[in-house]
Design a protein around this motif. Structure first.
Motif, mmCIF file in Angstrom:
data_model
loop_
_atom_site.group_PDB
_atom_site.id
_atom_site.type_symbol
_atom_site.label_atom_id
_atom_site.label_comp_id
_atom_site.label_asym_id
_atom_site.label_seq_id
_atom_site.Cartn_x
_atom_site.Cartn_y
_atom_site.Cartn_z
ATOM 1 N N GLU A 98 0.961 -1.262 0.006
ATOM 2 C CA GLU A 98 -0.202 0.126 -0.002
ATOM 3 C C GLU A 98 0.916 1.031 -0.132
ATOM 4 O O GLU A 98 1.572 1.519 0.826
ATOM 5 C CB GLU A 98 -0.886 0.041 1.065
ATOM 6 C CG GLU A 98 -1.843 1.451 1.434
ATOM 7 C CD GLU A 98 -2.616 1.242 2.251
ATOM 8 O OE1 GLU A 98 -3.291 2.338 2.640
ATOM 9 O OE2 GLU A 98 -2.804 0.247 3.160
ATOM 10 N N TRP A 99 0.845 1.986 -1.111
ATOM 11 C CA TRP A 99 1.544 3.071 -1.200
ATOM 12 C C TRP A 99 0.829 4.323 -1.082
ATOM 13 O O TRP A 99 -0.526 4.677 -1.631
ATOM 14 C CB TRP A 99 2.171 3.175 -2.656
ATOM 15 C CG TRP A 99 3.279 2.127 -2.745
ATOM 16 C CD1 TRP A 99 4.212 1.613 -1.686
ATOM 17 C CD2 TRP A 99 3.596 1.262 -3.827
ATOM 18 N NE1 TRP A 99 4.993 0.709 -1.933
ATOM 19 C CE2 TRP A 99 4.670 0.470 -3.409
ATOM 20 C CE3 TRP A 99 3.119 1.331 -5.251
ATOM 21 C CZ2 TRP A 99 5.055 -0.265 -4.371
ATOM 22 C CZ3 TRP A 99 3.631 0.470 -6.048
ATOM 23 C CH2 TRP A 99 4.720 -0.297 -5.710
ATOM 24 N N ASN A 100 1.473 5.633 -0.295
ATOM 25 C CA ASN A 100 0.778 6.865 -0.562
ATOM 26 C C ASN A 100 1.829 7.753 -1.263
ATOM 27 O O ASN A 100 2.913 8.145 -1.023
ATOM 28 C CB ASN A 100 0.861 7.510 0.858
ATOM 29 C CG ASN A 100 -0.219 8.548 1.112
ATOM 30 O OD1 ASN A 100 -0.208 9.604 0.074
ATOM 31 N ND2 ASN A 100 -1.100 8.549 2.068
ATOM 32 N N VAL A 101 1.355 8.200 -2.393
ATOM 33 C CA VAL A 101 2.079 8.869 -3.689
ATOM 34 C C VAL A 101 1.876 10.465 -3.553
ATOM 35 O O VAL A 101 0.870 10.658 -3.724
ATOM 36 C CB VAL A 101 1.859 8.001 -4.989
ATOM 37 C CG1 VAL A 101 2.806 8.782 -5.868
ATOM 38 C CG2 VAL A 101 2.030 6.762 -4.835
ATOM 39 N N SER A 102 2.949 10.953 -3.901
ATOM 40 C CA SER A 102 2.832 12.466 -3.927
ATOM 41 C C SER A 102 3.859 12.904 -5.233
ATOM 42 O O SER A 102 4.696 12.284 -5.117
ATOM 43 C CB SER A 102 3.364 13.206 -2.910
ATOM 44 O OG SER A 102 2.473 12.981 -1.788
ATOM 45 N N ILE A 103 3.242 13.730 -6.066
ATOM 46 C CA ILE A 103 3.860 13.985 -7.255
ATOM 47 C C ILE A 103 3.888 15.372 -7.499
ATOM 48 O O ILE A 103 2.999 16.193 -7.350
ATOM 49 C CB ILE A 103 3.123 13.428 -8.578
ATOM 50 C CG1 ILE A 103 2.824 11.897 -8.470
ATOM 51 C CG2 ILE A 103 3.872 13.823 -9.945
ATOM 52 C CD1 ILE A 103 1.786 11.199 -9.471
ATOM 53 N N SER A 104 5.106 15.779 -8.032
ATOM 54 C CA SER A 104 5.268 17.260 -8.168
ATOM 55 C C SER A 104 6.091 17.606 -9.618
ATOM 56 O O SER A 104 7.069 17.053 -9.697
ATOM 57 C CB SER A 104 6.028 18.015 -7.049
ATOM 58 O OG SER A 104 6.121 19.371 -7.313
#
Length: 313
Positions: free
Chosen positions: A41-47
């Motif tokens: 289970e991943w919590n992804v943040s993209i910039s």
């Protein structure tokens, strides 16, 4: 004033911008031929750093990568991973996609926190599809530029460590506000947040070995814990959190030549000795290194980085 490649000058002012999507949660199951399941289970943040200034200054959205598209891309790329990948590998896949697919995107920064689901065992046998939630979390930050340059940082947060002896604190500055007694016998507890940067400089420098980052994460975590605790029987003495932190960072650099720098944050979580008395009963609870009051507020904050020469964290 000179401007960087991520800055532009507008009307005499320096303008910088980026946009992205935060907290994209995704779970992925891989099923092997023998019906054994693996789960993350991943919590992804993209910039994204991109050439979309007109969206800000001219209300022209034609160069904008919608943040909803970024969210959907996370699920699409997770689906495309037919074999299990590490959290670092998935971050590289995402960052590489955004910088190669969109001409206007110059840099992609992907941060992921992996939730610590662990396989359970029943009667000594690992369960094929049963998992329980652990404690510390595996983290990564990947930066990919359009020219293929790469930066990979991995880490662990929430790694709670405690030893009931082999710790002291002596010889510190004493003044009119100092009431803390010196001691060579105390409990030492902390919650480690560690991050380490790899030497890799380009996408082409990454090998194709599967789950190589997961293996390295487990090995680095073991070195950190081994250095903190020492041998099982005799342990190792800690004269301060600072000294133990430095030994842990030095051990990581000494063991792993492909790691260029390591950063550690280790709050000193206090267990205060309890020794209560009253006029009626002079000794209600006598402290003999056995009864403590656990408290985490306030706590000491100790933080440092150790890098190889010419390495920046």
């Amino acid at each position: 004033m000179a401007t960087t490649k991520d800055q532009i000058q507008i009307g005499g002012n320096i303008f910088e911008q980026r946009h992205g999507k935060e907290r994209v949660r995704v779970g992925r199951v891989w099923r092997s031929g023998d019906n054994r399941h693996n789960f993350v289970e991943w919590n992804v943040s993209i910039s994204l750093l991109s050439d979309c200034v007109n969206a800000y200054v001219s209300a022209d959205n034609s160069d904008i990568v919608a943040t909803d598209t970024m969210k959907n891309t996370v699920y699409v790329k997770a689906k495309e991973c037919k074999e299990q990948v590490s959290v670092e590998e998935f971050a590289i896949i995402l960052a590489k996609h955004f910088t190669s697919f969109y001409p206007q995107v110059t840099t992609a920064i992907v941060k992921i926190v992996e939730k610590p689901w662990e396989r359970i065992s029943m009667n000594g046998q690992p369960h094929d599809h049963g998992f329980k939630l652990g404690s510390e979390k595996h983290t990564t930050e990947v930066i990919v530029q359009k020219n293929g340059s790469l930066g990979v940082t991995s880490g662990v947060v929430g790694l709670s460590l405690l030893k009931t002896t082999q710790s002291g604190f002596e010889g510190f500055i004493r003044d009119q506000n100092t009431i803390l007694p010196e001691t060579r016998e105390r409990m030492l507890a902390t919650e480690v947040s560690a991050s380490w940067r790899y030497q890799f400089k380009s996408l082409s420098s990454i090998s194709n070995k599967p789950l190589q980052f997961t293996e390295k994460y487990l090995r680095v975590k073991k070195v950190l814990m081994d250095t903190f605790f020492g041998p099982p029987k005799e342990g190792v003495y800690s004269p301060s959190v600072q000294a133990t932190l430095y030994d842990m960072a030095k051990a990581v650099l000494g063991r792993f030549p492909d790691i260029s720098s390591v950063h550690l944050k280790m709050p000193n979580i206090h267990f205060l000795p309890v020794n209560l008395s009253s006029k009626v009963n002079p000794v209600i609870v006598k402290f003999e290194d056995d009864v403590y009051l656990p408290t985490d507020e306030p706590h000491g904050s100790i933080e440092a980085s150790l890098s190889r020469p010419l390495s920046k964290m």
